[in-house]
Design a protein around this motif. Structure first.
Motif, PDB file in Angstrom:
ATOM      1  N   LEU A 171      49.347  40.505  28.509  1.00  0.00           N
ATOM      2  CA  LEU A 171      48.304  40.436  29.539  1.00  0.00           C
ATOM      3  C   LEU A 171      48.977  40.403  30.912  1.00  0.00           C
ATOM      4  O   LEU A 171      49.686  39.448  31.233  1.00  0.00           O
ATOM      5  N   ASP A 172      48.778  41.451  31.704  1.00  0.00           N
ATOM      6  CA  ASP A 172      49.419  41.553  33.022  1.00  0.00           C
ATOM      7  C   ASP A 172      48.434  41.091  34.094  1.00  0.00           C
ATOM      8  O   ASP A 172      47.431  41.750  34.341  1.00  0.00           O
ATOM      9  N   MET A 173      48.740  39.957  34.742  1.00  0.00           N
ATOM     10  CA  MET A 173      47.822  39.376  35.716  1.00  0.00           C
ATOM     11  C   MET A 173      48.105  39.837  37.151  1.00  0.00           C
ATOM     12  O   MET A 173      47.530  39.290  38.094  1.00  0.00           O
ATOM     13  N   GLY A 174      48.985  40.839  37.310  1.00  0.00           N
ATOM     14  CA  GLY A 174      49.203  41.408  38.642  1.00  0.00           C
ATOM     15  C   GLY A 174      49.735  40.380  39.627  1.00  0.00           C
ATOM     16  O   GLY A 174      50.756  39.744  39.392  1.00  0.00           O
ATOM     17  N   ASN A 175      49.006  40.188  40.739  1.00  0.00           N
ATOM     18  CA  ASN A 175      49.433  39.320  41.841  1.00  0.00           C
ATOM     19  C   ASN A 175      48.718  37.962  41.806  1.00  0.00           C
ATOM     20  O   ASN A 175      48.846  37.169  42.722  1.00  0.00           O
ATOM     21  N   SER A 176      47.930  37.702  40.739  1.00  0.00           N
ATOM     22  CA  SER A 176      46.979  36.588  40.790  1.00  0.00           C
ATOM     23  C   SER A 176      47.438  35.307  40.113  1.00  0.00           C
ATOM     24  O   SER A 176      47.433  35.186  38.891  1.00  0.00           O
ATOM     25  N   GLY A 177      47.787  34.311  40.931  1.00  0.00           N
ATOM     26  CA  GLY A 177      48.130  32.991  40.412  1.00  0.00           C
ATOM     27  C   GLY A 177      46.931  32.316  39.761  1.00  0.00           C
ATOM     28  O   GLY A 177      47.062  31.635  38.741  1.00  0.00           O
ATOM     29  N   THR A 178      45.752  32.513  40.330  1.00  0.00           N
ATOM     30  CA  THR A 178      44.534  31.910  39.754  1.00  0.00           C
ATOM     31  C   THR A 178      44.293  32.440  38.352  1.00  0.00           C
ATOM     32  O   THR A 178      44.083  31.667  37.408  1.00  0.00           O
ATOM     33  N   LEU A 214      43.760  30.075  26.922  1.00  0.00           N
ATOM     34  CA  LEU A 214      44.554  30.465  25.749  1.00  0.00           C
ATOM     35  C   LEU A 214      45.099  29.237  25.016  1.00  0.00           C
ATOM     36  O   LEU A 214      45.211  29.236  23.792  1.00  0.00           O
ATOM     37  N   ALA A 215      45.426  28.180  25.762  1.00  0.00           N
ATOM     38  CA  ALA A 215      46.004  26.974  25.155  1.00  0.00           C
ATOM     39  C   ALA A 215      45.054  26.340  24.146  1.00  0.00           C
ATOM     40  O   ALA A 215      45.491  25.682  23.204  1.00  0.00           O
ATOM     41  N   GLY A 216      43.742  26.553  24.327  1.00  0.00           N
ATOM     42  CA  GLY A 216      42.765  25.957  23.427  1.00  0.00           C
ATOM     43  C   GLY A 216      42.371  26.833  22.252  1.00  0.00           C
ATOM     44  O   GLY A 216      41.553  26.446  21.430  1.00  0.00           O
ATOM     45  N   LEU A 264      51.696  36.273  28.905  1.00  0.00           N
ATOM     46  CA  LEU A 264      51.228  36.567  30.264  1.00  0.00           C
ATOM     47  C   LEU A 264      52.394  37.039  31.117  1.00  0.00           C
ATOM     48  O   LEU A 264      53.482  36.458  31.052  1.00  0.00           O
ATOM     49  N   THR A 265      52.163  38.074  31.920  1.00  0.00           N
ATOM     50  CA  THR A 265      53.150  38.470  32.914  1.00  0.00           C
ATOM     51  C   THR A 265      52.417  38.822  34.199  1.00  0.00           C
ATOM     52  O   THR A 265      51.198  38.672  34.301  1.00  0.00           O
ATOM     53  N   GLY A 266      53.175  39.276  35.203  1.00  0.00           N
ATOM     54  CA  GLY A 266      52.565  39.630  36.473  1.00  0.00           C
ATOM     55  C   GLY A 266      53.546  40.427  37.302  1.00  0.00           C
ATOM     56  O   GLY A 266      54.629  40.793  36.816  1.00  0.00           O
ATOM     57  N   ASP A 267      53.193  40.692  38.558  1.00  0.00           N
ATOM     58  CA  ASP A 267      54.084  41.464  39.422  1.00  0.00           C
ATOM     59  C   ASP A 267      55.245  40.581  39.911  1.00  0.00           C
ATOM     60  O   ASP A 267      55.337  39.403  39.564  1.00  0.00           O
ATOM     61  N   ALA A 268      56.129  41.157  40.718  1.00  0.00           N
ATOM     62  CA  ALA A 268      57.346  40.439  41.131  1.00  0.00           C
ATOM     63  C   ALA A 268      57.012  39.141  41.858  1.00  0.00           C
ATOM     64  O   ALA A 268      57.692  38.123  41.674  1.00  0.00           O
ATOM     65  N   ARG A 310      58.715  30.027  34.653  1.00  0.00           N
ATOM     66  CA  ARG A 310      58.138  31.202  35.315  1.00  0.00           C
ATOM     67  C   ARG A 310      57.757  32.286  34.310  1.00  0.00           C
ATOM     68  O   ARG A 310      58.272  32.344  33.211  1.00  0.00           O
ATOM     69  N   LEU A 311      56.811  33.170  34.739  1.00  0.00           N
ATOM     70  CA  LEU A 311      56.388  34.291  33.912  1.00  0.00           C
ATOM     71  C   LEU A 311      57.550  35.268  33.731  1.00  0.00           C
ATOM     72  O   LEU A 311      58.418  35.324  34.593  1.00  0.00           O
ATOM     73  N   PRO A 312      57.565  36.073  32.666  1.00  0.00           N
ATOM     74  CA  PRO A 312      56.602  36.109  31.557  1.00  0.00           C
ATOM     75  C   PRO A 312      56.570  34.804  30.756  1.00  0.00           C
ATOM     76  O   PRO A 312      57.592  34.144  30.585  1.00  0.00           O
ATOM     77  N   LEU A 313      55.379  34.499  30.261  1.00  0.00           N
ATOM     78  CA  LEU A 313      55.113  33.254  29.563  1.00  0.00           C
ATOM     79  C   LEU A 313      54.447  33.559  28.228  1.00  0.00           C
ATOM     80  O   LEU A 313      53.425  34.246  28.193  1.00  0.00           O
TER      81      LEU A 313
END
Length: 447
Positions: free
Chosen positions: A95-102, A111-113, A120-124, A152-155
């Motif tokens: 799941l790539d969350m892009g730039n979004s910390g939220t 997901l934890a539940g 999870l991953t995201g941009d640089a 830090r991501l990827p997680l």
């Protein structure tokens, strides 16, 4: 989005005052949560006014990957057919969350539940942001995490087969951490308790209630809050009307205050009291902001704001207000650089771990434009002369949408134009920013 060439932009003084009436895009915080709770609810959720920025579209894609049906209809209404609490399915891919910390932090909670495996991953920029703050409390609920150095991501996440209810005190003022723990608590039997020493934005609590969860909020002795969520509720799909984003409205609002003779009306802006710190601060500085047609939409306070150009004076912003305007300090600092006297913004440690080290980015950008500015501990101090700084600089935005927009607003009043090195990331929160500003009379475009 990650591989595109940069998009340099330039802002200069417009030929006349800014005027007009506009609605900025939907609230980012509420848009993320509407998609997530829609996916956890039974039945259909209809979302009007969803922010169609890159960040929120990543959340929509993630909900689809977890088995919810998310459909965009003609005219931009979204419908979500959810899976019910505990009913999400294991995603087939990362799941790539892009730039979004939220998106990343709230999704980690969901997901934890659930008894599934996800990555999870995201941009640089997102891969540099701290996730340990959600990994620690979510691990206590029975989820397992594998991450890069420093959390830090990827997680990678292995959700809990039988999640435990939470009892957690949030160490930093972070709505994202609070929300992550509450969302994990949805899947656990019994009551989850989250305590926050400083109240942060409460969109999650309000929306959970709207979808049918039992959420009790008590004030603690020290001015903080205790939130009690009864786990395993039946959430029911419902219509959600997303207010215009107060953080996005801040940019045209401050531009209208600074450009002489301007008057701009911003329609349907969310004025949640835990988000409205900027507007309180601008009023203290002498800003002419008229609040009209105050109303309630989907459990959130909404109003129309008419902002007229005003001379501003420096103020002292208390640390207790920081959480209610954490995303607005870049644009407040721009206003302060044009005010008369000193503005001291206190208690901004959290700005060091945003999309960029936002504290350093604000200070170096303003200094490059000729403003007197200093960082003293966790305080940002701007010495205004009553006139705009000279400008003439190119600002390094560091993949940060709010830094880019703030300096493009400053360029409306500086003697020399202001450039930003990359305006691409503006679309994460405010698609159509330059066009909307030009419609009001601003001079912003590609450099």
């Amino acid at each position: 989005m990650h591989q595109h060439a940069s998009l340099p932009m330039i802002a200069r003084q417009p030929s006349g005052p800014l005027s007009g009436s506009v609605r900025v895009p939907g609230d980012k915080s509420i848009s993320h949560r509407a998609l997530m709770l829609g996916a956890l609810a039974v039945g259909e959720t209809r979302i009007e006014g969803l922010l169609e920025g890159e960040d929120v579209l990543r959340t929509a894609a993630a909900m689809r990957a977890l088995g919810a049906t998310v459909t965009r209809e003609e005219g931009g209404t979204y419908t979500v057919h959810g899976r019910g609490i505990g009913g999400l399915v294991e995603p087939a891919d990362v799941l790539d969350m892009g730039n979004s910390g939220t998106a990343a932090r709230l999704l980690a909670g969901i997901l934890a539940g659930h008894p599934l495996f996800a990555v999870l991953t995201g941009d640089a920029s997102l891969r540099r942001r701290p996730m340990k703050r959600v990994i620690d409390p979510l691990s206590a609920l029975g989820a397992a995490f594998w991450s890069r150095e420093g959390g830090r991501l990827p997680l990678a996440i292995r959700g809990a087969a039988t999640p435990l209810p939470a009892d957690y005190t949030v160490p930093v003022a972070s709505a994202q951490v609070k929300s992550a723990v509450l969302l994990a608590g949805l899947c656990a039997p019994g009551v989850s308790r989250v305590v926050e020493p400083t109240p942060t934005r409460d969109h999650t609590e309000r929306m959970l209630r709207g979808f049918g969860a039992t959420v009790v909020v008590n004030t603690t002795g020290e001015g903080g809050r205790e939130i009690l969520l009864t786990g395993q509720p039946e959430l029911t799909g419902r219509p959600v009307s997303v207010p215009a984003d107060p953080s996005s409205a801040a940019f045209p609002a401050v531009a209208a205050l600074l450009v002489p003779g301007s008057s701009v009306t911003l329609e349907g802006v969310g004025l949640n009291p835990l988000r409205a710190g900027l507007y309180d601060t601008l009023a203290e500085m002498g800003a002419d902001i008229e609040i009209r047609n105050r109303r309630d939409e989907a459990g959130e306070t909404v109003a129309d704001l008419t902002v007229s150009s005003s001379p501003l004076s420096g103020v002292d912003v208390p640390p207790s207000r920081a959480a209610s305007m954490i995303d607005e300090f870049p644009i407040l600092a721009v206003a302060a650089s044009c005010a008369s006297g000193t503005t001291r913004m206190r208690g901004l440690a959290e700005l060091r771990v945003k999309e960029s080290d936002r504290l350093a980015a604000i200070a170096s950008g303003l200094a490059a434009c000729g403003a007197r500015v200093s960082i003293e501990g966790d305080d940002l101090v701007v010495h205004g002369t009553g006139a705009p700084p000279k400008g003439g600089a190119t600002i390094a935005t560091q993949m940060d949408h709010r830094i880019a927009m703030s300096f493009l607003v400053l360029g409306q009043v500086t003697e020399e134009p202001v450039r930003v090195d990359d305006g691409r990331f503006i679309d994460t929160s405010f698609p159509g920013f330059a066009e909307l500003m030009r419609g009001l009379g601003a001079a912003i475009g590609p450099a």
